[in-house]
Scaffold this motif. Structure first.
Motif, PDB file in Angstrom:
ATOM      1  N   GLN A 107       0.819  -1.207   0.000  1.00  0.00           N
ATOM      2  CA  GLN A 107       0.000   0.000   0.000  1.00  0.00           C
ATOM      3  C   GLN A 107       0.856   1.261   0.000  1.00  0.00           C
ATOM      4  O   GLN A 107       0.535   2.235  -0.687  1.00  0.00           O
ATOM      5  CB  GLN A 107      -0.946   0.008   1.208  1.00  0.00           C
ATOM      6  N   VAL A 110       2.293   1.981  -3.436  1.00  0.00           N
ATOM      7  CA  VAL A 110       1.318   2.594  -4.339  1.00  0.00           C
ATOM      8  C   VAL A 110       1.164   4.079  -4.035  1.00  0.00           C
ATOM      9  O   VAL A 110       1.046   4.916  -4.942  1.00  0.00           O
ATOM     10  CB  VAL A 110      -0.030   1.859  -4.230  1.00  0.00           C
ATOM     11  N   TRP A 129       8.435  -5.711  -7.704  1.00  0.00           N
ATOM     12  CA  TRP A 129       7.191  -6.471  -7.817  1.00  0.00           C
ATOM     13  C   TRP A 129       7.454  -7.895  -8.299  1.00  0.00           C
ATOM     14  O   TRP A 129       6.652  -8.483  -9.014  1.00  0.00           O
ATOM     15  CB  TRP A 129       6.249  -5.758  -8.793  1.00  0.00           C
ATOM     16  N   LEU A 134      -1.871 -11.289  -3.238  1.00  0.00           N
ATOM     17  CA  LEU A 134      -3.113 -10.518  -3.293  1.00  0.00           C
ATOM     18  C   LEU A 134      -4.259 -11.218  -2.563  1.00  0.00           C
ATOM     19  O   LEU A 134      -5.421 -10.875  -2.796  1.00  0.00           O
ATOM     20  CB  LEU A 134      -3.514 -10.253  -4.745  1.00  0.00           C
ATOM     21  N   LEU A 137      -7.985  -9.649  -1.316  1.00  0.00           N
ATOM     22  CA  LEU A 137      -8.488  -8.558  -2.139  1.00  0.00           C
ATOM     23  C   LEU A 137      -9.789  -9.000  -2.797  1.00  0.00           C
ATOM     24  O   LEU A 137      -9.808  -9.973  -3.552  1.00  0.00           O
ATOM     25  CB  LEU A 137      -7.456  -8.173  -3.191  1.00  0.00           C
ATOM     26  N   ALA A 140     -10.107  -8.244  -7.292  1.00  0.00           N
ATOM     27  CA  ALA A 140      -8.678  -8.306  -7.596  1.00  0.00           C
ATOM     28  C   ALA A 140      -8.364  -8.103  -9.062  1.00  0.00           C
ATOM     29  O   ALA A 140      -7.196  -8.175  -9.445  1.00  0.00           O
ATOM     30  CB  ALA A 140      -8.119  -9.655  -7.141  1.00  0.00           C
ATOM     31  N   ALA A 143      -5.953  -4.948  -9.832  1.00  0.00           N
ATOM     32  CA  ALA A 143      -4.630  -5.170  -9.233  1.00  0.00           C
ATOM     33  C   ALA A 143      -3.901  -6.318  -9.931  1.00  0.00           C
ATOM     34  O   ALA A 143      -2.694  -6.230 -10.200  1.00  0.00           O
ATOM     35  CB  ALA A 143      -4.779  -5.472  -7.743  1.00  0.00           C
ATOM     36  N   GLN A 146      -2.565  -5.141 -13.221  1.00  0.00           N
ATOM     37  CA  GLN A 146      -1.415  -4.253 -13.079  1.00  0.00           C
ATOM     38  C   GLN A 146      -0.140  -5.031 -12.790  1.00  0.00           C
ATOM     39  O   GLN A 146       0.908  -4.785 -13.398  1.00  0.00           O
ATOM     40  CB  GLN A 146      -1.687  -3.231 -11.973  1.00  0.00           C
ATOM     41  N   VAL A 147      -0.190  -5.969 -11.859  1.00  0.00           N
ATOM     42  CA  VAL A 147       1.031  -6.699 -11.496  1.00  0.00           C
ATOM     43  C   VAL A 147       1.486  -7.616 -12.628  1.00  0.00           C
ATOM     44  O   VAL A 147       2.686  -7.856 -12.798  1.00  0.00           O
ATOM     45  CB  VAL A 147       0.827  -7.485 -10.190  1.00  0.00           C
ATOM     46  N   CYS A 157      -2.623 -15.475  -5.547  1.00  0.00           N
ATOM     47  CA  CYS A 157      -3.925 -14.818  -5.592  1.00  0.00           C
ATOM     48  C   CYS A 157      -5.038 -15.847  -5.369  1.00  0.00           C
ATOM     49  O   CYS A 157      -5.905 -16.030  -6.225  1.00  0.00           O
ATOM     50  CB  CYS A 157      -4.093 -14.101  -6.931  1.00  0.00           C
ATOM     51  N   PHE A 415      -0.792  -7.895   0.167  1.00  0.00           N
ATOM     52  CA  PHE A 415      -1.943  -7.037   0.411  1.00  0.00           C
ATOM     53  C   PHE A 415      -2.472  -7.295   1.821  1.00  0.00           C
ATOM     54  O   PHE A 415      -2.647  -8.429   2.233  1.00  0.00           O
ATOM     55  CB  PHE A 415      -3.052  -7.308  -0.609  1.00  0.00           C
TER      56      PHE A 415
END
Length: 417
Positions: A107, A110, A129, A134, A137, A140, A143, A146-147, A157, A415
């Motif tokens: 966080q 970001v 990264w 994640l 979340l 998700a 996010a 993006q990753v 995840c 996260f």
């Protein structure tokens, strides 16, 4: 020729003579030349006397070079405005800033990206990264998108909800470890992700709806080592067999409790790589037969962990077949109801290398102490959950904190709610 009266006379006399001539001057005679000769034209010495004085340059330079009275033009470099706080962040190289950002949480990283364009570029550098968790979340999708674009290599995840993913312009993804277990993700979105993965080593898609296209995408990962497809559905037997033939380096395979037919089971048995050491084929009550076990043992002689739980067609006749596995250490026959407890008393002698035996549901709990006494070197019913190819170790006690490890390692960015 000028009038001799005015030649070589001082200025005062010239001025007095000019004043007297104004009253006594007569009209000129003759032509134009005589009129010009009668004019009083000052000499060069008079011009010099009446010229305005030259302006002297003021010595505005104040410095040591002018203390002796001699003017010297000196040029000094402009001084930089120093920060009151000392060294500025702008003076630090990118490498040092990346080392600082390496200690931030997800966080905070970001938030830092909103400071300026340079910090945004550094905050989303791929080295920060490399591994992302994640879990927790709710939505998700953004996010995860993006990753993946940044270039994550270890992605955890599980149990997340992904509405959609837009990776149309993305190139190959450098993901090597991916855990999407029990997530809600559309099959087309998952196809778009796996289509760009060719470096996968460990994958867990437990409980997801798959397709034949996903099987073909997994087949393009020759370095795949661990694959967890437990509880998956939506793919045919032929693409499954083709994928297993292509992934010849798989050492751990979990295809338990999938929506398999007898053709699916046969496709696994006939095409699984001989390099496999840990295999989970549990949950096929009416599909896995003794003949399939024979083919499997002949094809994969290096199996160390074998889970055949809930395969009700198996009987004690499978023990001589399984005896051909010299490295067998963990055998699971839970809820194989056609195997009687009396047949288990010779397991210790039949399998000298066996260390763990799971026989949940085969007899009453009162019979277990006697069975454990006969096989003191074997742990009976000590592993209620299978850990074959699963990213997170199973069998945690109630009340213990959740283990967020993934195949023996933790993700750096996590996260947190």
């Amino acid at each position: 020729m000028p009038n001799k009266r005015y030649a070589f006379r001082p200025l005062q006399e010239l001025q007095s003579l000019q004043g007297s001539s104004r009253t006594k001057r007569s009209k000129p005679r003759g032509g134009l030349g005589e009129g010009l000769d009668s004019e009083c034209t000052p000499t060069s010495s008079c011009i010099q006397l009446w010229s305005p004085p030259h302006k002297q340059l003021k010595n505005t330079s104040k410095g040591k070079e002018n203390e002796d009275g001699q003017f010297v033009l000196g040029r000094r470099s402009r001084r930089r405005k120093e920060s009151s706080a000392g060294l500025s962040w702008d003076h630090l190289p990118d490498e040092l800033l990346l080392r600082v950002l390496l200690h931030l949480r997800l966080q905070d990283l970001v938030r830092v990206s909103a400071v300026c364009m340079r910090w945004r570029r550094l905050a989303f550098d791929r080295c920060l990264w490399s591994s992302v968790d994640l879990e927790g979340l709710v939505h998700a999708g953004p996010a995860l998108q993006q990753v993946l674009k940044i270039g994550v290599s270890r992605l955890r995840c599980p149990r997340c909800c992904v509405e959609e993913l837009r990776l149309a312009d993305a190139g190959p993804l450098p993901v090597t470890h991916m855990d999407l277990s029990s997530s809600i993700i559309p099959t087309p979105a998952l196809e778009g992700v796996l289509r760009r993965c060719t470096l996968l080593q460990c994958v867990s898609l437990e409980g997801l709806q798959l397709s034949d296209s996903i099987m073909a995408s997994l087949a393009s990962n020759p370095g795949l080592l661990q694959l967890n497809l437990s509880g998956c559905s939506g793919f045919s037997a032929a693409p499954l067999g083709a994928m297993l033939r292509s992934c010849s380096s798989v050492t751990q395979l979990n295809v338990s409790w999938c929506h398999f037919t007898a053709d699916h089971v046969k496709s696994v048995v006939d095409n699984v790589t001989p390099a496999v050491t840990r295999l989970n084929l549990s949950g096929y009550r009416e599909s896995l037969s003794l003949d399939d076990v024979k083919v499997l043992v002949d094809r994969c002689p290096h199996i160390q962990t074998l889970d055949l739980s809930d395969c009700t067609l198996l009987t004690a006749e499978s023990f001589p077949v399984l005896k051909q596995l010299p490295s067998l250490q963990h055998l699971s026959l839970s809820r194989c109801y056609h195997i009687h407890m009396a047949a288990l008393t010779d397991v210790g002698r039949t399998f000298p290398s066996l260390a763990l035996l799971d026989v949940f549901g085969l007899g009453q709990d009162a019979h277990l102490p006697g069975l454990k006494k006969q096989m003191p070197h074997i742990g009976v019913n000590s592993r209620p959950f299978s850990g074959v190819a699963r990213p997170t170790p199973a069998g945690r006690l109630p009340g213990t904190p959740a283990d967020r490890a993934m195949w023996g390692g933790r993700c750096r960015l996590r996260f947190r709610l």
